[in-house]
Design a protein around this motif. Structure first.
Motif, PDB file in Angstrom:
ATOM      1  N   GLU A  85       0.889  -0.622   0.533  1.00 44.10           N
ATOM      2  CA  GLU A  85      -0.018  -0.139   0.598  1.00 44.10           C
ATOM      3  C   GLU A  85       1.064   1.330  -0.547  1.00 44.10           C
ATOM      4  O   GLU A  85       1.455   1.548   0.872  1.00 44.10           O
ATOM      5  N   ARG A  86       0.891   2.232  -0.714  1.00 42.43           N
ATOM      6  CA  ARG A  86       1.524   2.984  -0.973  1.00 42.43           C
ATOM      7  C   ARG A  86       0.680   4.258  -1.587  1.00 42.43           C
ATOM      8  O   ARG A  86      -0.639   4.358  -1.798  1.00 42.43           O
ATOM      9  N   SER A  87       0.862   5.907  -1.623  1.00 43.70           N
ATOM     10  CA  SER A  87       0.958   6.513  -1.792  1.00 43.70           C
ATOM     11  C   SER A  87       1.203   7.517  -3.461  1.00 43.70           C
ATOM     12  O   SER A  87       2.567   7.193  -4.000  1.00 43.70           O
ATOM     13  N   GLU A  88       0.397   8.014  -4.453  1.00 48.62           N
ATOM     14  CA  GLU A  88       0.695   8.700  -5.292  1.00 48.62           C
ATOM     15  C   GLU A  88       0.043  10.367  -5.165  1.00 48.62           C
ATOM     16  O   GLU A  88      -1.148  10.328  -3.789  1.00 48.62           O
ATOM     17  N   TRP A  89       0.397  11.390  -5.567  1.00 44.34           N
ATOM     18  CA  TRP A  89       0.024  12.441  -5.346  1.00 44.34           C
ATOM     19  C   TRP A  89      -0.526  13.228  -7.250  1.00 44.34           C
ATOM     20  O   TRP A  89       0.593  12.976  -8.188  1.00 44.34           O
ATOM     21  N   ASP A  90      -1.656  13.743  -7.192  1.00 41.72           N
ATOM     22  CA  ASP A  90      -2.175  14.351  -8.664  1.00 41.72           C
ATOM     23  C   ASP A  90      -0.868  15.240  -9.097  1.00 41.72           C
ATOM     24  O   ASP A  90      -0.438  15.897  -8.198  1.00 41.72           O
ATOM     25  N   PRO A  91      -0.326  14.986 -10.415  1.00 42.20           N
ATOM     26  CA  PRO A  91       0.767  15.897 -10.897  1.00 42.20           C
ATOM     27  C   PRO A  91       0.323  17.483 -11.250  1.00 42.20           C
ATOM     28  O   PRO A  91       1.306  18.519 -10.607  1.00 42.20           O
ATOM     29  N   GLU A  92      -0.929  17.269 -10.946  1.00 42.82           N
ATOM     30  CA  GLU A  92      -1.903  19.104 -11.096  1.00 42.82           C
ATOM     31  C   GLU A  92      -1.743  19.774  -9.717  1.00 42.82           C
ATOM     32  O   GLU A  92      -1.100  20.223  -9.577  1.00 42.82           O
ATOM     33  N   ALA A  93      -2.438  19.350  -8.506  1.00 42.23           N
ATOM     34  CA  ALA A  93      -2.679  19.638  -7.574  1.00 42.23           C
ATOM     35  C   ALA A  93      -1.682  19.840  -6.712  1.00 42.23           C
ATOM     36  O   ALA A  93      -2.001  19.881  -5.056  1.00 42.23           O
ATOM     37  N   LEU A  94      -1.220  18.411  -6.777  1.00 41.78           N
ATOM     38  CA  LEU A  94      -0.287  17.633  -5.597  1.00 41.78           C
ATOM     39  C   LEU A  94      -1.027  17.688  -3.977  1.00 41.78           C
ATOM     40  O   LEU A  94      -0.190  17.610  -3.369  1.00 41.78           O
ATOM     41  N   ASP A  95      -2.213  16.896  -4.589  1.00 40.12           N
ATOM     42  CA  ASP A  95      -2.547  16.409  -3.521  1.00 40.12           C
ATOM     43  C   ASP A  95      -1.991  14.778  -2.922  1.00 40.12           C
ATOM     44  O   ASP A  95      -2.403  14.405  -4.793  1.00 40.12           O
ATOM     45  N   GLU A  96      -2.556  14.244  -2.165  1.00 39.74           N
ATOM     46  CA  GLU A  96      -1.572  12.369  -1.924  1.00 39.74           C
ATOM     47  C   GLU A  96      -3.102  12.206  -2.448  1.00 39.74           C
ATOM     48  O   GLU A  96      -4.236  12.626  -1.611  1.00 39.74           O
ATOM     49  N   ARG A  97      -3.055  10.502  -2.301  1.00 41.50           N
ATOM     50  CA  ARG A  97      -3.811   9.837  -2.249  1.00 41.50           C
ATOM     51  C   ARG A  97      -3.520   8.479  -2.925  1.00 41.50           C
ATOM     52  O   ARG A  97      -2.575   8.491  -3.266  1.00 41.50           O
ATOM     53  N   PRO A  98      -4.537   7.550  -2.671  1.00 43.49           N
ATOM     54  CA  PRO A  98      -4.068   5.878  -2.757  1.00 43.49           C
ATOM     55  C   PRO A  98      -3.232   5.672  -3.931  1.00 43.49           C
ATOM     56  O   PRO A  98      -4.048   6.026  -5.152  1.00 43.49           O
ATOM     57  N   TYR A  99      -1.972   5.139  -3.824  1.00 43.44           N
ATOM     58  CA  TYR A  99      -1.440   4.851  -5.419  1.00 43.44           C
ATOM     59  C   TYR A  99      -2.085   3.610  -5.661  1.00 43.44           C
ATOM     60  O   TYR A  99      -3.190   2.976  -6.067  1.00 43.44           O
ATOM     61  N   ASP A 100      -2.584   4.197  -7.407  1.00 45.53           N
ATOM     62  CA  ASP A 100      -3.437   2.812  -8.145  1.00 45.53           C
ATOM     63  C   ASP A 100      -2.383   2.150  -9.519  1.00 45.53           C
ATOM     64  O   ASP A 100      -1.928   2.942 -10.422  1.00 45.53           O
ATOM     65  N   LEU A 101      -2.298   0.550  -8.553  1.00 44.43           N
ATOM     66  CA  LEU A 101      -1.373  -0.213  -9.502  1.00 44.43           C
ATOM     67  C   LEU A 101      -2.007  -0.336 -10.902  1.00 44.43           C
ATOM     68  O   LEU A 101      -0.902  -0.073 -12.307  1.00 44.43           O
ATOM     69  N   GLU A 102      -3.730  -0.364 -11.282  1.00 43.98           N
ATOM     70  CA  GLU A 102      -4.046  -0.665 -12.213  1.00 43.98           C
ATOM     71  C   GLU A 102      -3.960   0.520 -13.041  1.00 43.98           C
ATOM     72  O   GLU A 102      -3.820   0.212 -14.468  1.00 43.98           O
ATOM     73  N   LYS A 103      -4.243   1.251 -12.276  1.00 36.52           N
ATOM     74  CA  LYS A 103      -3.755   2.453 -13.812  1.00 36.52           C
ATOM     75  C   LYS A 103      -2.485   2.986 -13.653  1.00 36.52           C
ATOM     76  O   LYS A 103      -2.309   3.298 -14.622  1.00 36.52           O
ATOM     77  N   ALA A 104      -1.647   2.337 -12.768  1.00 39.28           N
ATOM     78  CA  ALA A 104       0.004   2.154 -13.698  1.00 39.28           C
ATOM     79  C   ALA A 104       0.526   2.156 -14.302  1.00 39.28           C
ATOM     80  O   ALA A 104       1.151   2.333 -15.429  1.00 39.28           O
ATOM     81  N   LYS A 105       0.090   0.175 -14.279  1.00 42.98           N
ATOM     82  CA  LYS A 105      -0.355  -0.751 -15.127  1.00 42.98           C
ATOM     83  C   LYS A 105      -0.005   0.073 -16.881  1.00 42.98           C
ATOM     84  O   LYS A 105       0.028  -0.088 -18.425  1.00 42.98           O
TER      85      LYS A 105
END
Ligand SMILES: [Fe+2]
Length: 178
Positions: A150-170
């Motif tokens: 379980e980890r985090s990603e940050w919206d690249p525009e707003a820079l807000d933290e949210r849960p990392y979405d592995l399926e989206k990354a793939k």
């Protein structure tokens, strides 16, 4: 020549008996990509973007990461250490510092070119771009199961933290291939 089975065995040996292993795996990986032509011959010329597991266990993940030309992955963390060795192309990293309230600000940068190897600590937040017009290939090693942390990603525009979405990354790696 680069012997993939031997490389995986050497990495696994570095974490035997519960060792942290990062320093040893950095040395093993640096040695491997110093002869990047041999790594390229063994893994093959990259044919399309993707995250291919060369080894996956609860203790260790070794990926062949192929970046599409000019592809960027948003800021994210790993919640574990990483070792990265580039065997073809380039990865440009921006490192981010966490701010109170969950946002981040840029804190530094590191460019990796063919033959370069670096180690990332477990608290690192980074975004990565392949800055060139051809596929980039790199070996990424993570302590633990990269696909099950379980980890985090940050919206690249707003820079807000949210849960990392592995399926989206793939799908980003796959979508960039189309
Ligand atoms: Fe990363």
């Amino acid at each position: 020549m680069f012997d993939l089975d031997r490389y995986i065995e050497d990495c696994r040996a570095a974490i035997a008996h519960g060792e942290d292993g990062q320093k040893a795996i950095r040395e093993i990986t640096a040695r491997a990509v110093a002869d990047h032509g041999a790594v390229l011959r063994t893994l093959g010329e990259p044919a399309g973007g993707g995250l291919v597991a060369l080894h996956r266990s609860p203790e260790l993940t070794i990926l062949n990461v192929v970046w599409q030309p000019k592809m960027t992955v948003m800021p994210h963390n790993h919640e574990t250490w990483a070792v990265i060795g580039v065997y073809t192309g380039a990865e440009d990293n921006i490192f981010w510092r966490k701010l109170p309230g969950g946002k981040i600000e840029a804190a530094g940068a590191k460019s990796l070119r063919v033959g370069d190897c670096t180690a990332l600590g477990r608290d690192i937040v980074h975004s990565v771009t392949n800055p060139i017009g051809k596929l980039t290939g790199a070996i990424h090693v993570y302590r633990g199961d990269f696909f099950d942390i379980e980890r985090s990603e940050w919206d690249p525009e707003a820079l807000d933290e949210r849960p990392y979405d592995l399926e989206k990354a793939k799908s980003m790696f796959a979508a960039a291939a189309r």
